[in-house]
Design a protein around this motif. Structure first.
Motif, mmCIF file in Angstrom:
data_model
loop_
_atom_site.group_PDB
_atom_site.id
_atom_site.type_symbol
_atom_site.label_atom_id
_atom_site.label_comp_id
_atom_site.label_asym_id
_atom_site.label_seq_id
_atom_site.Cartn_x
_atom_site.Cartn_y
_atom_site.Cartn_z
ATOM 1 N N ARG A 370 12.753 32.632 80.727
ATOM 2 C CA ARG A 370 12.295 33.713 79.861
ATOM 3 C C ARG A 370 11.192 34.522 80.546
ATOM 4 N NH1 ARG A 370 12.653 31.238 73.661
ATOM 5 N NH2 ARG A 370 14.676 30.235 73.984
ATOM 6 N N PHE A 371 10.352 33.866 81.326
ATOM 7 C CA PHE A 371 9.313 34.580 82.069
ATOM 8 C C PHE A 371 9.933 35.540 83.077
ATOM 9 C CE2 PHE A 371 5.840 32.473 80.223
ATOM 10 C CZ PHE A 371 4.655 32.952 80.780
ATOM 11 N N TRP A 372 10.854 35.043 83.884
ATOM 12 C CA TRP A 372 11.451 35.892 84.913
ATOM 13 C C TRP A 372 12.236 37.039 84.287
ATOM 14 C CZ3 TRP A 372 12.099 36.221 90.327
ATOM 15 C CH2 TRP A 372 11.241 35.384 91.046
ATOM 16 N N PHE A 412 3.713 31.587 91.393
ATOM 17 C CA PHE A 412 4.731 32.051 92.336
ATOM 18 C C PHE A 412 5.316 33.378 91.869
ATOM 19 C CE2 PHE A 412 9.256 31.943 93.730
ATOM 20 C CZ PHE A 412 9.055 31.963 95.106
ATOM 21 N N LEU A 413 5.660 33.461 90.582
ATOM 22 C CA LEU A 413 6.164 34.715 90.016
ATOM 23 C C LEU A 413 5.094 35.801 90.087
ATOM 24 C CD1 LEU A 413 8.100 36.523 88.404
ATOM 25 C CD2 LEU A 413 7.296 35.375 86.319
ATOM 26 N N TRP A 482 12.694 28.191 90.660
ATOM 27 C CA TRP A 482 12.270 26.859 90.207
ATOM 28 C C TRP A 482 11.611 26.083 91.338
ATOM 29 C CZ3 TRP A 482 11.281 24.844 85.673
ATOM 30 C CH2 TRP A 482 11.066 23.467 85.579
ATOM 31 N N ASN A 483 12.226 26.088 92.508
ATOM 32 C CA ASN A 483 11.673 25.347 93.652
ATOM 33 C C ASN A 483 10.655 26.160 94.448
ATOM 34 O OD1 ASN A 483 13.207 22.869 93.362
ATOM 35 N ND2 ASN A 483 14.991 24.109 93.877
ATOM 36 N N MET A 484 10.483 27.415 94.053
ATOM 37 C CA MET A 484 9.448 28.284 94.607
ATOM 38 C C MET A 484 9.579 28.464 96.119
ATOM 39 S SD MET A 484 6.133 27.095 92.346
ATOM 40 C CE MET A 484 6.421 25.342 92.614
#
Length: 515
Positions: A370-372, A412-413, A482-484
């Protein structure tokens, strides 16, 4: 008249003048104090407030460097007070208040980009010193740059204890009757039990507000915006049922105390539509008080439970949204941008956790998705978490330590967002129907077509094919949200094929080559 102030303050910090004055009667209502501050490039009038023990204060946030003068007037004392002070350069970590830019986005006043990565922690500041310190440590470690919290204490599931202080002089009802087992029965008779409180709503408790100010200051040192919830419905003390006159006195007092802090945002209410005692005329009146009395024009909004407030109202600077559907949240950012024409901040898109309520038990993977998706559509998502634990401390209400997984991936985002051109993204609807694409937004809602960020959410393609033009070359990176990880895939021209690992939560960044 004794006047206490420091001769120098940094730009966008709080300059404070303290004076002694009258104590007869009720100083909170009987006397007025006001400051007039003048520099070469600005003139500001700000209300002051009574701080107890005969002490009156006026605060000011200077927006420019140089020499200023001030004059303090009012019937709180005999005569006027005046002085001068110097404003030095802003501290490195202070970029000024956050403002709206390019219609849908934010920046600090000095032009530095601001991408909101917020969290909700309703009454973290009303906990013990130890828990507050732990919360501040957690906030700084996660990279959150905004936190929503209440000025009033809150009564709800998992938060049935008493706060460290109350905003008014008086005594509360006996909370020893409260347990999780009798919560529903208690709520049913809440109106009657509120009558057991004994408050003087014309006399504030300055210690309560001083403590909140200290917390706002500590947040500011860490680069975190304080999104202050002025009113809310989750109340067993009667604060949500004050008269219009008492409400207005409260709003004026809060503004006089907090407005000079650079990192303050105003949220008139959390779930305004669950306050049946308040009419639309009341909310508009509160808004007019803030617009009139806050000389720095901090960001302003109001938060819903079911029905949205009319976010097109001119006093609202940005949308503070709680999703209205069980499944869709970030998916509707495009629609809300079009409907309201303002920055869309999703302050509640459900919370990561494992409690019984549907709003508090989504997975970390779903929260990150939802953030991305919100970010690429040009919105600003918000987090919280509700994990059951032996100590019954839930971040959503008390703060402390974060227990989930999504928060670990927000920085990361945020870094990726800071690396984009301009001040924010907009949804690029000419991309494929089965992908989300964000592109940098120019001032007139026009896309900058040399940077593309594609996101595939829960879908798991093993490859994607792209074509932009036959003339330019494009640098391509594959991002695992997810794994950045960010993996360079080289430079391409014309039609090209990008292999993917067949996992969820993957993204592709495409940038036009400059060489």
């Amino acid at each position: 008249m004794d006047v206490i102030f420091k001769p120098q303050v940094a730009k966008w910090d709080v300059f404070e003048v303290e004076l002694k004055g009258k104590t007869e009667g009720n100083p909170f209502t009987d006397y007025r104090i006001q400051g007039y501050f003048k520099g070469e490039q600005e003139q500001v009038t700000a209300d002051g407030f009574y701080n107890g023990d005969g002490s009156y204060k006026v605060r000011f946030m200077p927006s420019y460097e140089g020499e200023y003068t001030f004059v303090i007037t009012g019937d709180f004392s005999e005569g006027e007070a005046e002085g001068k002070f110097l404003v030095s350069a802003a501290r490195k970590e202070n970029h000024g208040p956050v403002r709206v830019v390019n219609k849908f986005h934010f920046s600090y006043e000095d032009g530095t980009k601001y991408y909101s990565i917020g969290t909700t922690c309703y009454v973290w500041e009303l906990q013990s010193d130890e828990l507050i310190a732990e919360t501040l440590k957690s906030l700084f470690a996660t990279g959150f740059n905004k936190i929503r919290f209440c000025i009033f204490p809150k009564h709800y599931d998992y938060n049935l204890g008493e706060p460290r202080s109350y905003p008014y002089e008086g005594t509360p009802i006996d909370s020893s009757i409260l347990t999780s087992d009798n919560f529903n029965d208690y709520t049913a008779s809440l109106g009657n039990l509120k009558k057991g409180n004994d408050w003087d709503f014309t006399r504030f408790n300055p210690e309560h507000f001083t403590h909140i100010e200290n917390c706002i200051y500590e947040l500011g040192k860490r680069g975190i915006e304080a999104d202050l919830i002025v009113m809310h419905p989750y109340d067993r003390w009667g604060f949500s049922q004050m008269t219009k006159e008492q409400d207005d006195l409260y709003f004026n007092y809060v503004i006089a105390r907090f407005a000079a802090f650079h990192n303050v945002w105003w949220s008139l209410a959390n779930e305004y539509d669950l306050l049946p005692e308040k009419s639309m005329e009341d909310w508009e009146r509160y808004a007019s008080i803030i617009c009139e009395k806050d000389p720095y024009h901090h960001l302003r909004s109001i938060h819903n439970c079911f029905g949205f407030y009319d976010h097109t109202r001119p006093w609202i600077t940005h949308c503070s949204i709680q999703r209205q559907e069980l499944y869709r949240s970030s998916e509707l950012v495009n629609e809300w941008r079009t409907q309201f024409g303002k920055p869309v901040v999703l302050d509640e898109i459900a919370y990561e956790g494992n409690i019984q309520h549907g709003w508090g038990n989504i997975s970390g993977e779903e929260m990150l998705r939802r953030f991305w998706e919100a970010a690429l559509r040009g919105g600003y998502p918000g987090h919280s978490e509700c994990f059951m634990s032996h100590d019954n401390i839930l971040w959503w209400s008390h703060g402390g330590k974060l227990k989930g997984e999504s928060w670990k991936r927000f920085q990361f985002l945020h870094d990726i967002m800071l690396d984009t051109p301009g001040y924010g993204l907009m949804p690029y609807e000419k991309c494929g129907w089965d992908e989300i694409c964000g592109v940098p937004e120019k001032e007139k809602e026009e896309p900058i077509k040399d940077y593309y960020l594609f996101y595939y959410s829960f879908m798991r393609p093993s490859f994607r094919t792209f074509y932009f033009d036959d003339k330019n070359e494009y640098d391509v990176e594959v991002i695992d949200s997810w794994n950045m990880t960010i993996e360079s895939r080289g430079r391409y021209k014309g039609k090209f094929h990008i292999a993917l690992p067949g996992r969820a939560f993957m993204a592709i960044r495409v940038k036009k080559s400059l060489s």
